[in-house]
Motif scaffolding. Structure first.
Motif, PDB file in Angstrom:
ATOM      1  N   ARG A   4      -8.884   8.925  -8.164  1.00 17.86           N
ATOM      2  CA  ARG A   4     -10.175   9.407  -7.685  1.00 17.86           C
ATOM      3  C   ARG A   4     -11.288   9.012  -8.659  1.00 17.86           C
ATOM      4  NH1 ARG A   4     -10.895  14.545  -4.852  1.00 17.86           N
ATOM      5  NH2 ARG A   4      -9.283  14.776  -3.274  1.00 17.86           N
ATOM      6  N   SER A  46       0.823  -1.211   0.000  1.00 21.68           N
ATOM      7  CA  SER A  46       0.000   0.000   0.000  1.00 21.68           C
ATOM      8  C   SER A  46       0.857   1.261   0.000  1.00 21.68           C
ATOM      9  CB  SER A  46      -0.913   0.020   1.231  1.00 21.68           C
ATOM     10  OG  SER A  46      -1.859  -1.018   1.184  1.00 21.68           O
ATOM     11  N   ARG A  86      -2.993  10.382  -7.998  1.00 17.99           N
ATOM     12  CA  ARG A  86      -4.115  10.491  -7.064  1.00 17.99           C
ATOM     13  C   ARG A  86      -5.352  11.064  -7.750  1.00 17.99           C
ATOM     14  NH1 ARG A  86      -3.275  10.536  -1.368  1.00 17.99           N
ATOM     15  NH2 ARG A  86      -1.284   9.537  -0.932  1.00 17.99           N
ATOM     16  N   ASP A 141      -0.515  12.395   3.481  1.00 23.56           N
ATOM     17  CA  ASP A 141      -1.566  11.962   2.563  1.00 23.56           C
ATOM     18  C   ASP A 141      -2.592  13.072   2.342  1.00 23.56           C
ATOM     19  OD1 ASP A 141      -2.809   9.624   1.111  1.00 23.56           O
ATOM     20  OD2 ASP A 141      -4.455  10.134   2.456  1.00 23.56           O
ATOM     21  N   GLY A 195      -0.582  10.150   7.576  1.00 26.26           N
ATOM     22  CA  GLY A 195      -1.904  10.743   7.380  1.00 26.26           C
ATOM     23  C   GLY A 195      -1.804  12.209   7.011  1.00 26.26           C
ATOM     24  N   SER A 239       0.720   5.702   0.858  1.00 23.72           N
ATOM     25  CA  SER A 239       0.482   6.451   2.090  1.00 23.72           C
ATOM     26  C   SER A 239      -0.988   6.460   2.507  1.00 23.72           C
ATOM     27  CB  SER A 239       0.991   7.890   1.945  1.00 23.72           C
ATOM     28  OG  SER A 239       0.314   8.572   0.906  1.00 23.72           O
ATOM     29  N   THR A 240      -1.902   6.408   1.536  1.00 21.45           N
ATOM     30  CA  THR A 240      -3.327   6.400   1.894  1.00 21.45           C
ATOM     31  C   THR A 240      -3.657   5.164   2.719  1.00 21.45           C
ATOM     32  OG1 THR A 240      -3.935   7.637  -0.088  1.00 21.45           O
ATOM     33  CG2 THR A 240      -5.684   6.425   1.013  1.00 21.45           C
ATOM     34  N   GLU A 276      -3.598  14.724  -1.204  1.00 24.18           N
ATOM     35  CA  GLU A 276      -4.997  14.713  -1.642  1.00 24.18           C
ATOM     36  C   GLU A 276      -5.466  16.113  -2.003  1.00 24.18           C
ATOM     37  OE1 GLU A 276      -7.645  12.360  -2.109  1.00 24.18           O
ATOM     38  OE2 GLU A 276      -5.814  11.201  -2.415  1.00 24.18           O
ATOM     39  N   ASP A 300     -12.811  10.195  10.473  1.00 20.62           N
ATOM     40  CA  ASP A 300     -12.731   9.931   9.041  1.00 20.62           C
ATOM     41  C   ASP A 300     -14.151   9.994   8.484  1.00 20.62           C
ATOM     42  OD1 ASP A 300     -12.134   9.171   6.497  1.00 20.62           O
ATOM     43  OD2 ASP A 300     -11.478   7.145   6.984  1.00 20.62           O
ATOM     44  N   ARG A 314      -7.965   6.589  11.156  1.00 20.03           N
ATOM     45  CA  ARG A 314      -7.788   7.967  11.621  1.00 20.03           C
ATOM     46  C   ARG A 314      -8.808   8.286  12.701  1.00 20.03           C
ATOM     47  NH1 ARG A 314      -5.805  10.923   6.094  1.00 20.03           N
ATOM     48  NH2 ARG A 314      -5.286   9.010   4.977  1.00 20.03           N
TER      49      ARG A 314
END
Length: 388
Positions: free
Chosen positions: A258, A133, A254, A218, A215, A135-136, A222, A145, A142
């Motif tokens: 999406r 995986s 990214r 990330d 986080g 960083s997401t 984002e 979230d 979290r």
């Protein structure tokens, strides 16, 4: 018995971290969710508990514990019975069904409170490291979230257990947590102790801290990806070709993912699909195929993700195993392997079925597919996988 000292401070901090508004506590009946229910009750206001009954051998036992915990705090209690469909990962299937059940029962203004704690974060990081995986995924769980709230993330599993014992909460231990057939249980019972033995007792705390730091990274990536112009029209998705081309590759990827998540039913696509979109955006290709009968094309200032045109229903073909089979716009990669695929784009077939020969053909109206504990329309199953 009262909770004092360090544990009292952890509990007070957890209460302070719960947002204002009505709460739905995801109450499994275990120690973690029992302490989460205590946190919610201490915060006050409108609180109710929801238990998801999975219809498994130990589900009745856990439902009774959850009901007892809710009663101890005088919290409204609801139990939702669900069926877990068959799939390559029973854990993932159960998690998906459980999440959907909680989402469906929560009101539009409700926060959903879970009992995830620090060790859950560390185990998730280990699991996702093993899957490669970014960083997401590694940012893991979290504190807040969307509408999901996890107030116990500063506590270790031992901390939570000690608080539950000190408060005399009527929780129970889920027997399925001892089943080493589940990947997560193997991480908890085998990999975790080895890691702490090699790296020290603070290894899990370090993994959780890395998740928090990732986080923040990330979120910054984002935000940068969200700045790339994107729009949709009549089932097609448009991205600014110039912005995709000049953006840092990590940011462009990214922005692309999406959209791929939308067209692929939540799956982010693979590196090959991201590269295909970037190649089309830079003008290096006119049209490239993506998975699930989608294509990417360059149209003026836009790179467009659109359905692949199918001029006629393809003729049936025999599935090559191992090998690659083309069925109209679809590419089916079949291999003989003991590893289970990850995600909804992969399936596992029994060896005896493969040996007898498999024909790939178009679905017929009204056909149904066996899902282990029932059936569903083939058209519905295809839609869930992002296939038109």
């Amino acid at each position: 018995m009262a909770v004092t000292g360090r544990l009292k401070r952890l509990l007070d901090d957890a209460v302070a971290g719960v947002p204002a508004g009505p709460l739905v506590v995801a109450l499994s009946g275990g120690a973690d969710s029992a302490v989460a229910a205590r946190v919610a009750a201490d915060r006050g206001g409108e609180v109710r508990a929801v238990h998801v009954h999975h219809g498994l051998p130990d589900s009745d036992q856990m439902e009774l514990a959850a009901k007892a915990v809710a009663a101890s705090f005088d919290i409204e209690f609801e139990s939702i019975h669900v069926e877990v469909p068959a799939g390559p990962s029973p854990e993932a299937q159960a998690r998906s069904v459980r999440r959907a059940a909680l989402e469906s029962t929560a009101g539009p203004q409700d926060w959903i409170v879970t009992g995830h704690q620090r060790d859950d974060v560390a185990e998730t990081v280990l699991d996702r490291l093993g899957r490669g995986s970014g960083s997401t995924g590694l940012a893991a769980l979290r504190p807040v979230d969307g509408r999901w709230v996890r107030p116990l993330l500063a506590m270790s599993r031992d901390d939570v257990r000690m608080i539950a014992e000190a408060l005399g909460l009527p929780y129970d231990d889920d027997p399925s947590n001892a089943d080493l057939g589940h990947r997560r249980n193997r991480i908890r019972s085998i990999a975790g102790p080895v890691l702490e033995d090699v790296l020290g007792s603070e290894a899990f705390a370090g993994l959780a801290r890395s998740a928090r730091l990732l986080g923040a990274d990330d979120a910054a990536l984002e935000a940068a990806a969200a700045s790339i112009e994107a729009r949709s029209s009549l089932g097609e998705w448009y991205l600014s070709a110039a912005e995709v081309t000049v953006a840092d590759p990590a940011v462009a990827a990214r922005a692309i993912r999406r959209i791929l998540r939308v067209v692929h039913g939540g799956l982010p696509g693979d590196a090959g699909e991201v590269d295909a979109v970037r190649s089309a955006a830079s003008g290096n290709a006119d049209r490239l195929d993506l998975s699930g009968a989608w294509s990417v094309v360059r149209e003026g200032p836009w790179v467009v993700i659109t359905t692949t045109p199918v001029l006629a229903v393809p003729e049936p073909v025999r599935l090559e195993t191992p090998g690659v089979t083309r069925f109209g716009p679809y590419r089916i990669d079949a291999r003989r392997d003991t590893a289970r695929p990850i995600g909804r784009s992969g399936i596992v077939l029994p060896a005896e079925l493969v040996e007898s020969g498999i024909e790939v053909r178009a679905a017929v109206d009204g056909e149904r597919i066996d899902i282990g504990n029932g059936s569903k329309k083939v058209s519905d199953a295809m839609g869930e996988c992002g296939l038109p």
